[in-house]
Design an enzyme around this catalytic site. Structure first.
Site, mmCIF file in Angstrom:
data_model
loop_
_atom_site.group_PDB
_atom_site.id
_atom_site.type_symbol
_atom_site.label_atom_id
_atom_site.label_comp_id
_atom_site.label_asym_id
_atom_site.label_seq_id
_atom_site.Cartn_x
_atom_site.Cartn_y
_atom_site.Cartn_z
ATOM 1 N N GLY A 16 11.186 -5.974 5.226
ATOM 2 C CA GLY A 16 10.519 -4.768 4.753
ATOM 3 C C GLY A 16 9.969 -3.931 5.884
ATOM 4 O O GLY A 16 8.891 -3.351 5.776
ATOM 5 N N GLY A 19 8.577 -0.153 5.450
ATOM 6 C CA GLY A 19 7.449 0.155 4.577
ATOM 7 C C GLY A 19 6.170 0.399 5.362
ATOM 8 O O GLY A 19 6.144 0.340 6.597
ATOM 9 N N LEU A 20 5.112 0.661 4.619
ATOM 10 C CA LEU A 20 3.798 0.927 5.231
ATOM 11 C C LEU A 20 3.375 -0.230 6.134
ATOM 12 O O LEU A 20 3.006 -0.035 7.293
ATOM 13 C CB LEU A 20 2.764 1.150 4.116
ATOM 14 C CG LEU A 20 1.303 1.325 4.537
ATOM 15 C CD1 LEU A 20 1.118 2.590 5.362
ATOM 16 C CD2 LEU A 20 0.394 1.364 3.300
ATOM 17 N N SER A 113 -1.235 -9.160 -2.503
ATOM 18 C CA SER A 113 -1.960 -7.944 -2.846
ATOM 19 C C SER A 113 -3.259 -8.321 -3.535
ATOM 20 O O SER A 113 -3.341 -9.368 -4.197
ATOM 21 C CB SER A 113 -1.113 -7.079 -3.779
ATOM 22 O OG SER A 113 -1.897 -6.122 -4.451
ATOM 23 N N SER A 114 -4.266 -7.463 -3.406
ATOM 24 C CA SER A 114 -5.549 -7.761 -4.057
ATOM 25 C C SER A 114 -5.445 -7.735 -5.578
ATOM 26 O O SER A 114 -6.339 -8.216 -6.270
ATOM 27 C CB SER A 114 -6.616 -6.761 -3.592
ATOM 28 O OG SER A 114 -6.229 -5.438 -3.922
ATOM 29 N N CYS A 115 -4.347 -7.207 -6.115
ATOM 30 C CA CYS A 115 -4.197 -7.159 -7.575
ATOM 31 C C CYS A 115 -3.918 -8.537 -8.178
ATOM 32 O O CYS A 115 -3.871 -8.679 -9.397
ATOM 33 C CB CYS A 115 -3.110 -6.178 -7.979
ATOM 34 S SG CYS A 115 -1.440 -6.755 -7.671
ATOM 35 N N TYR A 142 3.577 -7.143 -11.499
ATOM 36 C CA TYR A 142 3.591 -7.229 -10.034
ATOM 37 C C TYR A 142 2.659 -8.342 -9.570
ATOM 38 O O TYR A 142 3.005 -9.136 -8.684
ATOM 39 C CB TYR A 142 3.146 -5.877 -9.450
ATOM 40 C CG TYR A 142 3.081 -5.835 -7.943
ATOM 41 C CD1 TYR A 142 4.245 -5.810 -7.178
ATOM 42 C CD2 TYR A 142 1.857 -5.777 -7.282
ATOM 43 C CE1 TYR A 142 4.185 -5.758 -5.798
ATOM 44 C CE2 TYR A 142 1.790 -5.713 -5.899
ATOM 45 C CZ TYR A 142 2.957 -5.696 -5.165
ATOM 46 O OH TYR A 142 2.909 -5.642 -3.793
ATOM 47 N N LYS A 146 3.481 -11.748 -7.336
ATOM 48 C CA LYS A 146 2.819 -12.060 -6.078
ATOM 49 C C LYS A 146 2.105 -13.419 -6.132
ATOM 50 O O LYS A 146 2.087 -14.157 -5.138
ATOM 51 C CB LYS A 146 1.829 -10.943 -5.709
ATOM 52 C CG LYS A 146 2.508 -9.673 -5.230
ATOM 53 C CD LYS A 146 3.237 -9.931 -3.921
ATOM 54 C CE LYS A 146 3.910 -8.702 -3.367
ATOM 55 N NZ LYS A 146 4.633 -8.983 -2.099
ATOM 56 N N THR A 170 -6.527 -5.760 1.275
ATOM 57 C CA THR A 170 -7.214 -4.810 0.407
ATOM 58 C C THR A 170 -6.412 -3.507 0.352
ATOM 59 O O THR A 170 -5.248 -3.463 0.752
ATOM 60 C CB THR A 170 -8.649 -4.569 0.925
ATOM 61 O OG1 THR A 170 -9.368 -3.794 -0.030
ATOM 62 C CG2 THR A 170 -8.649 -3.866 2.275
ATOM 63 N N HIS A 185 -1.512 6.724 -3.895
ATOM 64 C CA HIS A 185 -2.848 6.188 -4.130
ATOM 65 C C HIS A 185 -3.910 7.217 -3.741
ATOM 66 O O HIS A 185 -3.606 8.268 -3.190
ATOM 67 C CB HIS A 185 -3.025 4.885 -3.337
ATOM 68 C CG HIS A 185 -2.174 3.769 -3.852
ATOM 69 N ND1 HIS A 185 -1.198 3.159 -3.094
ATOM 70 C CD2 HIS A 185 -2.137 3.166 -5.064
ATOM 71 C CE1 HIS A 185 -0.598 2.221 -3.820
ATOM 72 N NE2 HIS A 185 -1.149 2.210 -5.012
ATOM 73 N N ARG A 193 -3.926 16.816 -1.040
ATOM 74 C CA ARG A 193 -4.515 17.852 -1.883
ATOM 75 C C ARG A 193 -5.402 18.798 -1.047
ATOM 76 O O ARG A 193 -5.352 20.015 -1.209
ATOM 77 C CB ARG A 193 -5.321 17.213 -3.012
ATOM 78 C CG ARG A 193 -5.548 18.168 -4.184
ATOM 79 C CD ARG A 193 -6.273 17.514 -5.330
ATOM 80 N NE ARG A 193 -5.672 16.269 -5.755
ATOM 81 C CZ ARG A 193 -6.252 15.410 -6.580
ATOM 82 N NH1 ARG A 193 -7.464 15.655 -7.047
ATOM 83 N NH2 ARG A 193 -5.642 14.299 -6.937
ATOM 84 N N TRP A 208 -10.750 13.946 -9.780
ATOM 85 C CA TRP A 208 -11.015 13.207 -11.015
ATOM 86 C C TRP A 208 -12.275 12.345 -10.910
ATOM 87 O O TRP A 208 -12.567 11.757 -9.860
ATOM 88 C CB TRP A 208 -9.840 12.301 -11.337
ATOM 89 C CG TRP A 208 -8.704 12.993 -12.017
ATOM 90 C CD1 TRP A 208 -8.403 14.331 -11.963
ATOM 91 C CD2 TRP A 208 -7.700 12.396 -12.840
ATOM 92 N NE1 TRP A 208 -7.284 14.596 -12.698
ATOM 93 C CE2 TRP A 208 -6.827 13.432 -13.253
ATOM 94 C CE3 TRP A 208 -7.448 11.100 -13.254
ATOM 95 C CZ2 TRP A 208 -5.722 13.191 -14.077
ATOM 96 C CZ3 TRP A 208 -6.347 10.858 -14.078
ATOM 97 C CH2 TRP A 208 -5.506 11.899 -14.484
#
Length: 317
Positions: A16, A19-20, A113-115, A142, A146, A170, A185, A193, A208
């Site tokens: 990978g 990727g980031l 991942s933190s999820c 996901y 993981k 994180t 994200h 923006r 938001w």
């Protein structure tokens, strides 16, 4: 000491690498003098095809593997393609971990991942809160994939003494982030923006929620540094959280982004829109106890990320 910190010519497979996380890892390893990085694009090596992955490992015999390849996306993507998220990620993990073990890889680091943690985990979230409650429904496919990868690393360590470790980062940001107007994200979305508002001389930017939720952010270069540190210093059954240990409110983040971009208009908070989780902070005391801490402040990291955005994204729009 682990040979990865000595033998800089050892073959290292960074899965990978575009990727980031993977791109930051490549930059970090190259800066440290590692000369034998094994890098393959998706078109060169499809990690979901077991026979192709096995042939790659048989031919190149990577001594070290950092598994940062994954199918990732936001809430909309997770809700729309749950079958893809659970299947593709489990395929990638299973193929890479089994082939690494089979072809005598010395050490493997799996990136989670933190999820993976329960929706209502204690704050800050310690490693031992894994599997203590229900997951966040919007990304459970996901998360389950993981968790499976993390558990697979543990299982191979227990059964085969395979030195497979796992790290759970994180919220990340930095160069090569996703700045898509709908699917990115919060941090890259705000950068884009405010930049567009500045360029178009808009009087206000609507954000938001209330701005009250707290979030933790880690620059991806700090994560890359932590992952190399773990490859050199850590061999244990339990996964390791990787965070900055610093919280910032969405309001503070928004004002900092406004400052970094140089936007001079007004921020308007749309409190009719949802805030999301009030707080999400990782407990990174275990990693800190091993001797690692982050080096990049949020403001410096934002300035670095905005420079990259200007050079690589906004200039091509």
């Amino acid at each position: 000491m682990d040979p990865i910190s000595v033998d800089k010519s050892a073959p290292i497979f960074v899965a990978g690498h575009r990727g980031l996380v993977g791109s930051a890892l490549v930059t970090k390893l190259q800066s440290l003098g590692y000369t034998n990085l094994l890098l393959r694009t998706h078109s060169e090596l499809d990690l979901t095809i077991q026979s192709d992955v096995d042939a790659f490992f048989a031919a190149h015999k990577p001594l070290y593997v950092i598994l940062s390849a994954a199918k990732v996306g936001g809430i909309h993507a997770n809700n729309t393609y749950p079958g893809d998220f659970i299947t593709i990620n489990i395929q990638i993990q299973t193929n890479v971990i089994t082939s690494a073990f089979k072809h005598n890889t010395k050490k493997l680091l799996f990136l989670g991942s933190s999820c993976i943690y329960p929706k209502f985990a204690p704050q800050p979230i310690p490693e031992n809160s894994l599997l203590t409650g229900p997951l966040e429904p919007t990304n459970e496919w996901y998360a389950i994939a993981k968790i499976s990868g993390l558990k697979m690393c543990q299982a191979y360590r227990i059964q085969h003494s395979f030195d497979a470790i796992s790290a759970m980062p994180t919220n990340l940001y930095g160069p090569n982030d996703n700045f898509h107007p709908e699917n990115s994200h919060v941090l890259p979305a705000l950068l884009r923006r405010f930049h567009e508002a500045k360029v178009n001389n808009l009087e206000k930017v609507v954000v938001w929620g209330s701005g009250k939720p707290l979030r933790e952010f880690l620059h991806v270069a700090d994560l890359a540094d932590a992952l190399v540190f773990l490859m050199e210093k850590y061999s244990g059954l339990e996964h390791v959280n990787v965070g900055s240990g610093k919280e910032v409110s969405i309001k503070e983040l928004t004002e900092l982004v406004k400052e970094v971009v140089g936007y001079e208009g007004e921020i308007v908070w749309d409190s009719s829109k949802p805030d999301g989780t009030p707080r999400k902070l990782m407990d990174s005391s275990k990693l800190e106890g091993l001797g690692w801490e982050p080096k990049i402040s949020l403001k410096d990291g934002l300035m670095d990320t905005y420079r990259w955005y200007l050079e690589n994204v906004s200039s091509k729009q």
